[in-house]
Every structure is written in structure tokens, then in C-alpha cells.
Scaffold this active site. Structure first.
Site, PDB file in Angstrom:
ATOM      1  N   CYS A   8      10.399 -22.511  -2.572  1.00  0.00           N
ATOM      2  CA  CYS A   8       9.645 -21.440  -1.934  1.00  0.00           C
ATOM      3  C   CYS A   8      10.169 -21.187  -0.518  1.00  0.00           C
ATOM      4  O   CYS A   8      11.264 -20.662  -0.354  1.00  0.00           O
ATOM      5  CB  CYS A   8       8.153 -21.755  -1.968  1.00  0.00           C
ATOM      6  SG  CYS A   8       7.089 -20.317  -1.680  1.00  0.00           S
ATOM      7  N   HIS A  35       7.186 -23.334  -7.869  1.00  0.00           N
ATOM      8  CA  HIS A  35       6.884 -24.680  -7.378  1.00  0.00           C
ATOM      9  C   HIS A  35       6.886 -25.705  -8.523  1.00  0.00           C
ATOM     10  O   HIS A  35       5.841 -25.919  -9.162  1.00  0.00           O
ATOM     11  CB  HIS A  35       5.504 -24.695  -6.713  1.00  0.00           C
ATOM     12  CG  HIS A  35       5.444 -24.015  -5.393  1.00  0.00           C
ATOM     13  ND1 HIS A  35       5.587 -24.685  -4.201  1.00  0.00           N
ATOM     14  CD2 HIS A  35       5.257 -22.706  -5.073  1.00  0.00           C
ATOM     15  CE1 HIS A  35       5.477 -23.833  -3.191  1.00  0.00           C
ATOM     16  NE2 HIS A  35       5.287 -22.626  -3.693  1.00  0.00           N
ATOM     17  N   GLU A  84       6.820 -28.853  -8.253  1.00  0.00           N
ATOM     18  CA  GLU A  84       5.948 -29.961  -7.883  1.00  0.00           C
ATOM     19  C   GLU A  84       4.481 -29.665  -8.167  1.00  0.00           C
ATOM     20  O   GLU A  84       3.641 -30.571  -8.121  1.00  0.00           O
ATOM     21  CB  GLU A  84       6.146 -30.322  -6.400  1.00  0.00           C
ATOM     22  CG  GLU A  84       5.488 -29.405  -5.381  1.00  0.00           C
ATOM     23  CD  GLU A  84       6.224 -28.094  -5.132  1.00  0.00           C
ATOM     24  OE1 GLU A  84       5.830 -27.372  -4.197  1.00  0.00           O
ATOM     25  OE2 GLU A  84       7.192 -27.785  -5.868  1.00  0.00           O
TER      26      GLU A  84
END
Length: 221
Positions: free
Chosen positions: A87, A195, A197
């Protein structure tokens, strides 16, 4: 395996990234403040987290890309050190010249925050080796300036060199050729707007992002 997460003023996904790295390495990353001038000794992977470094003033990532630690990150990348930018981290990589092109305001001028489908562009890189080329995965996005742009020659070169790691399954933000994730020429730097994660463990509702970290760490370790 020793990893590092770079923290900038305004970072808000640094702990998310650190948690994912600790889960797959068994060792908490070193959290490196942006004013440092050197990476910790023995680091085998560097993460640039999402967030809003410097409040996205000027251009997203433009100020943070001039932080002292980014010189060390660039030098490490030049030696083959794996660098993952998520990002705002992707925006930083373009502003620092480690990836071509730029991320600008979403075509719809709205902040986009939702799950999106991604197509794996190629599975030969350190970052995508745990996926199959052409596989569809689901990972969340959360950005206002994720519209990837580059000139026609650059886009043709990226396609020809197989450097599009991930592509949006639909037009999420206006990105050229629906590019969601991009590799450098050497294949050791990945910038991606989604993302991984946040799609890491069952509590997130999906785990498609976990394989990126597992495959990368397995290779580097």
C-alpha cells in the site's frame, strides 16, 4: 530469519506487517525508525508498511521516500535484499525510484476499502512462488491513491518482462492494465496495493495472503 519493518510518521499498518512476519519466521521483526541510516545487521527481508506516511502530504510517499533509511533500503535492494512494500509501501517504492511508474488518486476519487479478487500474474518470483500463475486469490485493499500509472513504453516493458505480480480481477481504482502488484527487474522488490497481511489468519476471514509470506521466508531462509 531476521526481518525489519520500517516505521514512518503516520504508518498505521506496521504492526500488522510485523505480526505476519513474526508468525512465519518465529522471530519478531526489528522495527526501524525512518531516521535511522542503516539497516540492522543480518536482516534478510525488509517490509515497508501501509498507512499514511506524513499524512500523504505533497504526494503519497513522496516525503517518506526521502527519509534517511530509504538510502539503506535502496542499497540493500541493489544487493539483492528482498523488499516488500504494501500500500503506502508501494507508493514509497515508486517515489524512491525502486519501481517504475506512480500511484495517483483513484479514478473514482473515493477511498476504496473492501476485499478484491487478484489474479497471480506469474509464480516465478520469490514473492509469488507459493501461488500458481493465473490463480485467483482474495485480499483486501484500503487506499485512496492506488491508481497505478506509467507511460505506454514502460507498461509494455513490464508486461514483456513478466513483472506484473498481481492484477485486479476488476477495475478497482483505474490502474493501468489493472496492475495491483509489481516487481523490479531483478525480482527482489515487490510493491502491491492490496494488504496480504490482512488476509493472513482465519480470524481475518481468509488466508490467501499468508502464502506470500510463507513462500518468501522459506526461500530466503
Amino acid at each position: 530469519m531476521k526481518t525489519a519493518v520500517i516505521v514512518f510518521p503516520g504508518s498505521n499498518c506496521d504492526r500488522d506487517l510485523a505480526r505476519a512476519l513474526e508468525a512465519v519466521t518465529g522471530q519478531a521483526p526489528v522495527m526501524v525508525w525512518h531516521r535511522e541510516t542503516q539497516l540492522p545487521d543480518g536482516v534478510g527481508l525488509v517490509g515497508l508498511p501501509g498507512g499514511f506516511s506524513y499524512g500523504d502530504y505533497l504526494r503519497t510517499g513522496a516525503i517518506a521516500a526521502r527519509s534517511p533509511i530509504m538510502r539503506a533500503v535502496a542499497e540493500g535492494a541493489g544487493r539483492g535484499l528482498p523488499v516488500l512494500g504494501v500500500c503506502n509501501g508501494f507508493q514509497l517504492l515508486t517515489e524512491a525510484g525502486l519501481l517504475p511508474g506512480a500511484l495517483i488518486r483513484n479514478a473514482g476519487l473515493n477511498f476504496v476499502c473492501r476485499d478484491v479478487s487478484l489474479t497471480v500474474g506469474q509464480a516465478d518470483s520469490a514473492f509469488t512462488r507459493a501461488y500458481r500463475a493465473g490463480e485467483t486469490i482474495t485480499v483486501p485493499v484500503a487506499h485512496h491513491d492506488g491508481n497505478y500509472v506509467a507511460d505506454a513504453d514502460t507498461l509494455d516493458r513490464l508486461e514483456g518482462e513478466g513483472r506484473v505480480a498481481f492484477r485486479y480481477g476488476e477495475d478497482v481504482n483505474g490502474s493501468a492494465k489493472r496492475i495491483a502488484g509489481l516487481l523490479n527487474a531483478r525480482g527482489n522488490v515487490l510493491g502491491m496495493m492490496p494488504h496480504p497481511e490482512r488476509a493472513f489468519e482465519p480470524a481475518h476471514g481468509r488466508t490467501d495472503g499468508r502464502r506470500l509470506f510463507e513462500g518468501l521466508v522459506e526461500l530466503v531462509a
